[in-house]
Design an enzyme around this catalytic site. Structure first.
Site, PDB file in Angstrom:
ATOM      1  CD1 TRP B 163      -1.705  -2.338   2.152  1.00  0.00           C
ATOM      2  CD2 TRP B 163      -2.490  -1.781   0.224  1.00  0.00           C
ATOM      3  NE1 TRP B 163      -2.545  -3.234   1.903  1.00  0.00           N
ATOM      4  CE2 TRP B 163      -3.058  -3.140   0.492  1.00  0.00           C
ATOM      5  CE3 TRP B 163      -2.923  -1.348  -1.054  1.00  0.00           C
ATOM      6  CZ2 TRP B 163      -3.985  -4.097  -0.077  1.00  0.00           C
ATOM      7  CZ3 TRP B 163      -3.777  -2.334  -1.828  1.00  0.00           C
ATOM      8  CH2 TRP B 163      -4.351  -3.388  -1.284  1.00  0.00           C
ATOM      9  CG  ASP B 164       4.013   2.335   3.106  1.00  0.00           C
ATOM     10  OD1 ASP B 164       3.096   3.294   3.422  1.00  0.00           O
ATOM     11  OD2 ASP B 164       4.420   1.818   3.843  1.00  0.00           O
ATOM     12  CB  VAL B 165       5.010   0.414  -3.168  1.00  0.00           C
ATOM     13  CG1 VAL B 165       5.503   0.466  -4.616  1.00  0.00           C
ATOM     14  CG2 VAL B 165       6.088  -0.307  -2.295  1.00  0.00           C
TER      15      VAL B 165
END
Lengths: 414, 414
Positions: B163-165
């Site tokens: 999700w961060d990426v």
């Protein structure tokens, strides 16, 4: 929902599966007119599972929201020429192709003869030219050996097709940047993006490649623990499960306060000669810390834990199934402006997301659902190629194009 | 490696952890001048694990390649004003802020008073205003209950901070689109992106939300099987493990041919009344198909399987650890133009990736490694704010800014 950031751009999409269609949908949600060219009767991914009880693929209809569909028999030479002409048709926002189909007649050099400023984006499997999908790239990344209780000999695949999604976003970004440059310089661009490069470059950016080269000890799986800090899942008294993270010092202090650990942490730090205000020390002693948090959670219900954690500022969240998420989490509801209700034919009403991006003071327009196959064949041929009604009729009669009446999953409902 | 698509853009990054720094690095790799403002002595993520034997964080140095670093004590009012002035400094490519720090003095409205056409992008945790990180968002998505042998009561977290990426890529895309619009309209933009919205919108796009709403039966974990088609991991005779996917009909036919299954598949289809040319039927009978492929793989070494699979066109790949990937896979080597060697001080030489994107005929310039803290303090203050040497000296003397000599991990080596 859509924004109008890319208004005036016309993207022709000839693609299947996840990465390229999700790229197209992302561009559509930022305001581009994305025209998906489908095979008459549907391409390779048109009927992919899961299917709605009403018949259509939830996979396809979710990945193709807000696009227009033109159905063309691209096995026929005239069909291929039509698709080529859609890509190269004049107009300042046209001349943009998105594809994952490696075929000579869609090659950049071929199409650029008809439109010098073409922007094409081709998504490929492996950078060495071999076929690859998310799953056969993921196995090479090393992540399955690190996931859950996974190991080199018993890998655990993650289920989110993360590389496909990341690839889609990089492709959309590349198209936007290239079209922006074209506006300034009239220069086209031939863009290529391999799924394997997306994955391996991400490993580099997250430090995993450097770690593998520079640190002798190979990383092994640590279950649900967060690498490098403290965090893990815990069971509550009432059979719920929660994830707790203490990555920042603030988050750690909140957890210590919430679970009433202040009195015991000091003596432990003294005894072990460590300092839990350092995340590295929290990581080194993660089992010990988990051993303190576990009984605290196990003695309380989720309803008891929630206010205590929220008041202290603990970084945490409950585990949910997708059904529970949709039923219980207000962040996945119409109360969240990124969501709207869609009711595509053959699917039924459901919650659908627009862009996660929020732009202050910008209008967020309702979007359209995924099209039926060929739903926009006639208007697109007329608008983009300026074909006459008689020419369009001939194409229908010769089976080169089709309208929604030839959609195999929903011939009549439109 | 960098391209020059975003040449002339100057981005001020005040951020920590993964999503925002990776967004900044993505912009830098497309040619933007990304100036990271760090705390003197390093911010919250400067020493995150893993650490290189030479001392510096591989996490931080991998996520901050190609940026410039200015070290400012932003706890001091004059330090805050300096950061504000860097953001709002004149110049057509300036006025771009990237942050994940929710603080009033970096708020869009505050800064837009000094620069009306400001483009700011703020990455948030949860859309409801609560703190969230990748892991506490992921638990709500339902994926951990579907991963490996995971269940509602025994979730399996994936390890890739997906999700961060994905959030980083969406943020970079948003900044590029907003800066493009600003060029055309002189209009600034206040962009906000919540990690939770990134995750939940992805669930919508992949069809999982629609499935949860419209299909009664809840999906459960299926181990390493691919949902909706045929694919799984298999052991080879020599203790290797491979992933095999037969999503398209072509891939399925290749697998049947490679494993010599043609003679048995026909009678099975007849007997069961199914048609394995349909991916749904392959999925329904995945255990049976796996039962045919498993002994074939178990009877052969990886070296025996590879040429057979490659000749037939099977979609497959070997599982690797990250160390094996770096040591064995030519796609992760200097033979692949997306990679270059970097040798940052305090880290040591290693392979580092530029953008996965390839642009035909465009120059791919070598990039610089992650900066030391404050390595560019003086030149940036001079270039961007046009401060005199005397003014810069005063700021150093008063401890408001610092150069690389104050980097705690590498004070003298620069």
């Amino acid at each position: 929902m859509t924004y109008d950031l890319l208004r005036g751009c016309r993207v022709i999409e000839s693609a299947a599966f996840i990465a390229a269609p999700l790229c197209g949908m992302t561009l559509a949600q930022l305001g581009a007119d994305v025209i998906r060219v489908d095979m008459i009767g549907g391409g390779i991914d048109y009927g992919r599972l899961p299917l709605a009880p009403a018949g259509r693929s939830l996979y396809w209809t979710s990945l193709n929201k807000g696009k227009r569909s033109v159905a063309i028999d691209i096995r026929k030479p005239e069909g291929r020429r039509l698709l080529q002409r859609l890509v190269t048709a004049p107009g300042p926002g046209g001349g943009i192709l998105l594809t994952n189909i490696p075929t000579a007649w869609l090659a950049h050099a071929t199409l650029a003869e008809a439109r010098r400023d073409l922007v094409s984006c081709t998504i490929e499997g492996s950078s060495d030219g071999s076929t690859a999908v998310d799953y056969t790239v993921n196995c090479a990344t090393g992540y399955p050996a690190l996931t859950g209780e996974g190991s080199r000999d018993k890998p655990v695949n993650h289920v989110l097709p993360a590389w496909d999604v990341i690839c889609a976003m990089q492709a959309a970004m590349a198209v936007i940047a290239a079209v922006d440059r074209r506006r300034r310089t009239d220069q086209g661009a031939e863009l290529r993006l391999a799924l394997s490069d997306v994955a391996f470059s991400t490993l580099s950016h997250l430090g995993l490649l450097a770690e593998a080269q520079l640190i002798e000890q190979e990383r092994t799986s640590i279950g649900n623990h967060i690498y490098g800090a403290f965090g893990r899942d815990f069971a509550t008294r009432d059979g719920q499960r929660i994830m707790v993270a203490a990555i920042s010092l603030k988050q750690w202090n909140a957890l210590v306060e919430a679970c009433g650990l202040a009195a015991i942490i000091g003596p432990i730090e003294q005894g072990l000669g460590c300092d839990f205000s350092k995340e590295g020390d929290r990581f080194a002693h993660r089992q010990l810390i988990a051993g303190l948090v576990e009984p605290w959670c196990a003695a309380r219900s989720l309803d008891e834990i929630k206010p205590v954690f929220d008041r202290a500022g603990v970084c945490w969240g409950p585990y949910r199934t997708v059904k529970e998420l949709v039923a219980q989490d207000p962040r996945v509801s119409l109360a969240n402006p990124i969501f709207e209700t869609m009711d595509p034919a053959g699917v039924g009403p459901h919650l659908a997301a627009g862009p996660a991006l929020r732009i202050a003071a910008a209008e967020r327009k309702p979007s359209t659902a995924a099209p039926l196959l060929g739903q926009h064949t006639d208007p697109v041929l007329q608008e983009v190629l300026r074909l006459s009604p008689a020419e369009i009729d001939r194409l229908h009669e010769e089976g080169i194009v089709a309208g929604a009446e030839r959609d195999p999953l929903l011939g009549t409902d439109r």
